[in-house]
Design an enzyme around this catalytic site. Structure first.
Site, PDB file in Angstrom:
ATOM      1  N   PHE A 106       9.665  24.045  27.195  1.00 53.31           N
ATOM      2  CA  PHE A 106       9.922  23.949  28.633  1.00 53.31           C
ATOM      3  C   PHE A 106      11.419  24.117  28.925  1.00 53.31           C
ATOM      4  O   PHE A 106      11.795  24.749  29.909  1.00 53.31           O
ATOM      5  CB  PHE A 106       9.409  22.612  29.172  1.00 53.31           C
ATOM      6  CG  PHE A 106       7.930  22.440  29.034  1.00 53.31           C
ATOM      7  CD1 PHE A 106       7.056  23.141  29.850  1.00 53.31           C
ATOM      8  CD2 PHE A 106       7.394  21.577  28.079  1.00 53.31           C
ATOM      9  CE1 PHE A 106       5.679  22.989  29.730  1.00 53.31           C
ATOM     10  CE2 PHE A 106       6.030  21.421  27.943  1.00 53.31           C
ATOM     11  CZ  PHE A 106       5.165  22.135  28.771  1.00 53.31           C
ATOM     12  N   CYS A 107      12.253  23.564  28.058  1.00 51.10           N
ATOM     13  CA  CYS A 107      13.697  23.756  28.218  1.00 51.10           C
ATOM     14  C   CYS A 107      14.085  25.207  27.968  1.00 51.10           C
ATOM     15  O   CYS A 107      14.954  25.761  28.649  1.00 51.10           O
ATOM     16  CB  CYS A 107      14.459  22.848  27.251  1.00 51.10           C
ATOM     17  SG  CYS A 107      14.153  21.077  27.487  1.00 51.10           S
TER      18      CYS A 107
END
Length: 379
Positions: free
Chosen positions: A116-117
């Site tokens: 997600f990062c």
């Protein structure tokens, strides 16, 4: 200042031309005297009285109209140059504003190996938005102890506005880059939090509209010129979150050897103390090897989880088709950046090498690498 001087020259020229006595011998002298009285005496007096007398005498008998035209021409050219300079300065300021993300200061709190990062970084890099990274210790998480939201990524805007959830971060930032009349705080109001309790009794937080860009009809048409482009982008962004990302852990921790190699990479790239790194590498690898088996069951994956990964990636490539470089066409859209961000976290691991060798994703992935690093395809 330059514009004001140019307007003064134009005004003097117009007065000369409009004066009913402009053809009488004393008129030009009278008008030049007025100009000198308002601060221009130095300009016309540098040659001494003799020069001025010769100038005036040469303009008598109709020369006033010539002088008036000369003043107006000079003033017009001066105005043109002043306006041109100001317009170029404005364009430079606007270009700088866009390249700097509207002038905002961005700080990303992350785990480097978190998919997600990685999605958020892919978006920021592609749009050339400068940002600072704060690598969060996944054990103690002291770097985000100030936040009630205890997950990553977190993106801070100007140290005041906090954006949570990777898809909300991307949607709100993309909206901010397009809209010129809304602040980030105003845009964030369009993505309200929804707190609930799931079937396991765990409190969860979701966000409304997180795959939508908050644009006017005209802005939406400009971003999505062809019918169906917006829905397609939203569909595959959600697919990346709801399906593709859940294939990563079962594949990188598929065997004990792969789990150990994965944690060796995580420790090397993450923020761990010596003791935490040793603990994470060996104990964490063993734990995730066992957890990956539960994840395989939870998401109804095949015994050979590679096959699910291969099928998912080939489905993505098929959706792009043979006529497009990216799902966005000649340039990546938000779905391209999301899928690329998720897959990128496997680089350097056996699962990534197997995926590149056994699927049709390689050409698209290499194009995305170039696009992310060099902004290929950007207008």
């Amino acid at each position: 200042m330059a514009a004001a001087c140019a307007r003064t020259l134009c005004k003097v020229g117009w007065n000369i031309l409009e004066s009913p006595a402009s053809r009488r011998p004393g008129t030009v002298s009278y008008l030049l005297g007025n100009v000198s009285a308002h601060g221009s005496r130095r300009a016309y007096g540098t040659g001494g009285p003799g020069v001025r007398s010769k100038l005036l005498s040469s303009l008598r008998g109709g020369g006033g109209r010539v002088l008036g035209c000369a003043f107006m021409l000079g003033g017009g050219l001066g105005l043109y140059q002043a306006v041109k300079f100001r317009f170029q300065q404005h364009l430079a300021e606007e270009e700088h504003k866009v390249s700097r993300g509207g002038g905002v200061r961005l700080t990303l709190y992350q785990y480097k190996t978190c998919p997600f990062c990685s999605k958020v970084r892919a978006f920021l890099d592609y749009h050339q938005l400068p940002y600072e990274i704060v690598e969060v210790n996944p054990v103690m998480r002291q770097e985000i102890k100030w936040s009630a939201y205890r997950k990553v990524p977190i993106l801070m805007v100007d140290g005041e506005v906090q954006l949570n959830d990777s898809s909300v971060i991307i949607s709100s930032l993309k909206t901010f880059l397009i809209k010129k009349d809304k602040s980030m705080s105003e845009i964030l109001c369009c993505y309200p939090e929804l707190k609930s309790v799931n079937d396991s009794g765990k409190k969860v937080t979701e966000y409304s509209n997180k795959y939508w860009l908050m644009l006017s009809e005209a802005e939406t048409t400009a971003v999505y010129p062809e019918k169906g482009m917006q829905k397609e982008e939203m569909k595959w962004r959600q697919w990346a979150d709801d399906w593709l990302v859940h294939l990563i852990s079962p594949n990188v921790y598929r065997t004990a050897g792969e789990a150990l190699a994965s944690f060796d990479y995580i420790v090397r790239e993450g923020k761990f103390s010596t003791f935490e790194g040793f603990f994470a590498k060996y104990v964490g690898a063993a734990a995730m090897f066992l957890i990956s088996k539960r994840l395989k069951s939870r998401h109804n994956l095949q015994d050979d989880v590679r096959q699910d990964l291969y099928r998912a990636v080939d489905d993505w490539v098929a959706a792009i088709g043979k006529k497009r470089k990216f799902m966005g066409g000649d340039q990546p859209n938000l779905a391209d950046l999301a899928v690329f961000g998720v897959l990128r976290v496997m680089e350097g691991l056996q699962a990534f090498d197997d995926m590149m060798e056994n699927t049709k994703v390689k050409q698209w992935y290499r194009r995305m690498e170039r696009a992310s690093l060099n902004c290929e395809g950007r207008d």
